[in-house]
Design a protein around this motif. Structure first.
Motif, PDB file in Angstrom:
ATOM      1  N   GLN A  59       3.983   3.642   8.250  1.00  0.00           N
ATOM      2  CA  GLN A  59       5.198   4.451   8.119  1.00  0.00           C
ATOM      3  C   GLN A  59       5.161   5.373   6.901  1.00  0.00           C
ATOM      4  O   GLN A  59       6.015   6.256   6.776  1.00  0.00           O
ATOM      5  CB  GLN A  59       6.435   3.550   8.072  1.00  0.00           C
ATOM      6  N   LYS A  61       2.862   7.439   6.620  1.00  0.00           N
ATOM      7  CA  LYS A  61       2.401   8.646   7.293  1.00  0.00           C
ATOM      8  C   LYS A  61       3.429   9.155   8.297  1.00  0.00           C
ATOM      9  O   LYS A  61       3.750  10.344   8.314  1.00  0.00           O
ATOM     10  CB  LYS A  61       1.074   8.371   8.004  1.00  0.00           C
ATOM     11  N   TRP A  62       3.981   8.247   9.126  1.00  0.00           N
ATOM     12  CA  TRP A  62       4.841   8.678  10.225  1.00  0.00           C
ATOM     13  C   TRP A  62       6.309   8.775   9.842  1.00  0.00           C
ATOM     14  O   TRP A  62       7.074   9.468  10.500  1.00  0.00           O
ATOM     15  CB  TRP A  62       4.689   7.715  11.407  1.00  0.00           C
ATOM     16  N   LYS A  63       6.706   8.014   8.830  1.00  0.00           N
ATOM     17  CA  LYS A  63       8.114   8.009   8.386  1.00  0.00           C
ATOM     18  C   LYS A  63       9.062   7.662   9.539  1.00  0.00           C
ATOM     19  O   LYS A  63      10.063   8.341   9.787  1.00  0.00           O
ATOM     20  CB  LYS A  63       8.493   9.362   7.765  1.00  0.00           C
ATOM     21  N   THR A  78      12.725   9.633   8.283  1.00  0.00           N
ATOM     22  CA  THR A  78      12.202  10.986   8.481  1.00  0.00           C
ATOM     23  C   THR A  78      12.958  12.032   7.680  1.00  0.00           C
ATOM     24  O   THR A  78      12.522  13.175   7.597  1.00  0.00           O
ATOM     25  CB  THR A  78      12.228  11.350   9.982  1.00  0.00           C
ATOM     26  N   GLU A  93       5.197  15.126  10.797  1.00  0.00           N
ATOM     27  CA  GLU A  93       4.881  13.724  11.099  1.00  0.00           C
ATOM     28  C   GLU A  93       4.719  13.485  12.595  1.00  0.00           C
ATOM     29  O   GLU A  93       4.706  12.337  13.040  1.00  0.00           O
ATOM     30  CB  GLU A  93       5.971  12.795  10.545  1.00  0.00           C
ATOM     31  N   PRO A 222       8.405  10.770  16.276  1.00  0.00           N
ATOM     32  CA  PRO A 222       8.081  10.205  14.955  1.00  0.00           C
ATOM     33  C   PRO A 222       9.151   9.252  14.430  1.00  0.00           C
ATOM     34  O   PRO A 222       8.849   8.355  13.649  1.00  0.00           O
ATOM     35  CB  PRO A 222       7.961  11.443  14.057  1.00  0.00           C
TER      36      PRO A 222
END
Length: 474
Positions: A59, A61-63, A78, A93, A222
């Motif tokens: 997370q 990286k992807w949030k 995000t 993302e 994301p």
């Protein structure tokens, strides 16, 4: 107290054999059309491993999911509304196709129509998207049964515990992890959708995507920390697991559960207090979220809960189903099942009974019941998956499973039971029956029909019994 009903699932990882039958049946029913080739609403991963899509648990990286701000308030990882608005036309993302895999087929025409030649003709892979020849480099089950090597070492959960675990041959461990949409109580995908196309059904808690309302902004992809929302490149719409809701309305379990070879899936109704959802999601210590979720799951036999449920329009059939729910017993009564990555704060409603791996070393003759720490799969690794790193809670669950085996062994051999058991012996026998030899109706208890909707009205809604899939091409 505001009581709501939620259809939930529990998977017993001790019984998953990694056959992918659930993945195939799900794909044949729900994602067998153009634009959905790479979608696996149900996939089975080998752990340790990077998973599908690659490193979906990272997370940073992807949030994905939710996080607490400095004031302790809950917000999407995000970003704020303004931040998400700035990402409306470009989301950094957003997973790329390479994070999943480029779907392919083989050039079978070459084999069928090849003329006589000195060498055997070859059906080379061709992309289902571009139609061009391609080299296969990844797939949804690329790391099946692999528990060593670079792929396993890139497991986010191993990195979280410092990779102190040996992956040499004599120390290898692995398990299968089937994954579907968790139909969360606090779904991040619903909150992130700019057009409001994703919603959670009030009658059974299933999270769905309105294909009419979806505008293809892709913020849901994301935002979901489990990466179980997909983008259809043909229709420009988001799609996800629908929990086979047409089957649920008929009192049937999902296709993945119905066709599971290992019979390791259980489905039933949970009652929960809607007023406690936000507080549970805002729990400061991630390791305590699991307990807060247990607190918001209401006792369906409590007269006060039954009265509150009826006040909210929950029918008697659903209340009876909740009172005889196999998932309630596994989750709340026996405390055997755990949520996947509760630290994402989405409060998932698909739970897992952790696996009891073989004992790592021979137990001495005077030791009757081994410790959870003796298991081959490290407790710290399982804790990263299911208890947000709370190893003490994970050890308790594993110990309870060991005690069940101990009680059943004593039942067969006539040996004395250990002095200290967390539950009465009779509870362990019921636990064994449900986990080991339960029949179809014991594993699935789903009331037919929507709450407050008669069977006649339901057939009318479905066009006289001929159900039309809202996703198109199902």
């Amino acid at each position: 107290m505001k009581i709501k009903a939620q259809v939930s699932m529990v998977m017993n990882l001790d019984k998953c054999i990694g056959c992918h039958t659930c993945s195939i049946t799900c794909k044949n029913v729900w994602t067998n059309r153009e634009g959905a080739e790479y979608m696996y609403f149900n996939n089975v991963e080998t752990k340790p491993g990077v998973g599908y899509p690659k490193r979906w648990e990272d997370q940073k990286k992807w949030k994905g999911g939710w996080k607490l701000d400095k004031s302790g308030n809950l917000g999407l990882a995000t970003g704020s509304k303004a931040t998400r608005l700035a990402k409306l036309f470009f989301h950094p993302e957003q997973p790329e196709l390479d994070d999943y895999y480029e779907p392919w087929t083989y050039d079978y025409e070459t084999l069928i129509h090849a003329k006589r030649r000195n060498h055997q003709p070859i059906a080379r892979p061709r992309s289902l998207i571009t139609g061009e020849r391609m080299e296969i480099q990844w797939g949804p089950n690329w790391e099946d049964d692999l528990a060593s090597g670079e792929s396993a070492r890139r497991d986010v959960n191993l990195e979280a515990i410092g990779q102190k675990i040996s992956l040499e041959f004599h120390d290898l461990f692995m398990k299968y992890l089937p994954r579907i949409c968790n139909h969360c109580l606090n779904p991040a995908c619903v909150a992130a959708c700019p057009s409001g196309a994703i919603y959670k059904r009030d009658e059974d808690g299933v999270v769905l995507v309105s294909q009419d309302g979806c505008r293809g902004w892709r913020h849901c992809v994301p935002a979901c920390p489990y990466k179980k929302v997909y983008f259809n490149w043909k229709t420009n719409k988001a799609e996800k697991c629908v929990f086979c809701f047409p089957r649920l309305e008929g009192g049937l379990p999902t296709v993945c559960a119905d066709t599971c070879v290992g019979r390791m899936r259980y489905m039933g109704v949970l009652l929960y207090d809607m007023d406690k959802v936000l507080d549970a999601a805002q729990t400061k210590k991630a390791g305590e979220i699991y307990h807060r979720v247990l607190d918001l799951l209401a006792d369906p036999s409590d007269p006060a809960v039954v009265g509150a449920a009826k006040k909210e329009g929950i029918t008697d059939a659903w209340i009876r189903a909740a009172q005889d729910s196999p998932v309630y017993r596994l989750i709340k009564e026996w405390k055997l099942a755990l949520p996947l990555h509760p630290e994402y704060r989405t409060l998932p409603m698909v739970w897992y009974v952790p696996p009891l791996s073989p004992i790592a070393r021979r137990v001495e003759a005077d030791v009757y019941l081994p410790d959870a720490e003796e298991m081959r799969i490290p407790v710290a690794y399982l804790a990263q998956l299911f208890t947000a790193g709370n190893t003490a809670e994970m050890a308790l669950v594993l110990q309870r499973l060991l005690e069940m085996r101990c009680v059943m062994r004593a039942e067969m051999t006539g040996e004395e039971l250990p002095a200290h058991l967390a539950l009465p012996a009779e509870a362990y026998k019921k636990m064994y029956r449900l986990l080991g030899i339960a029949k179809y109706k014991e594993r699935f208890n789903i009331p037919a029909g929507l709450q407050g909707v008669s069977q006649e009205k339901l057939r009318e809604m479905q066009g006289g019994g001929n159900y039309t899939c809202p996703m198109g091409g199902c």
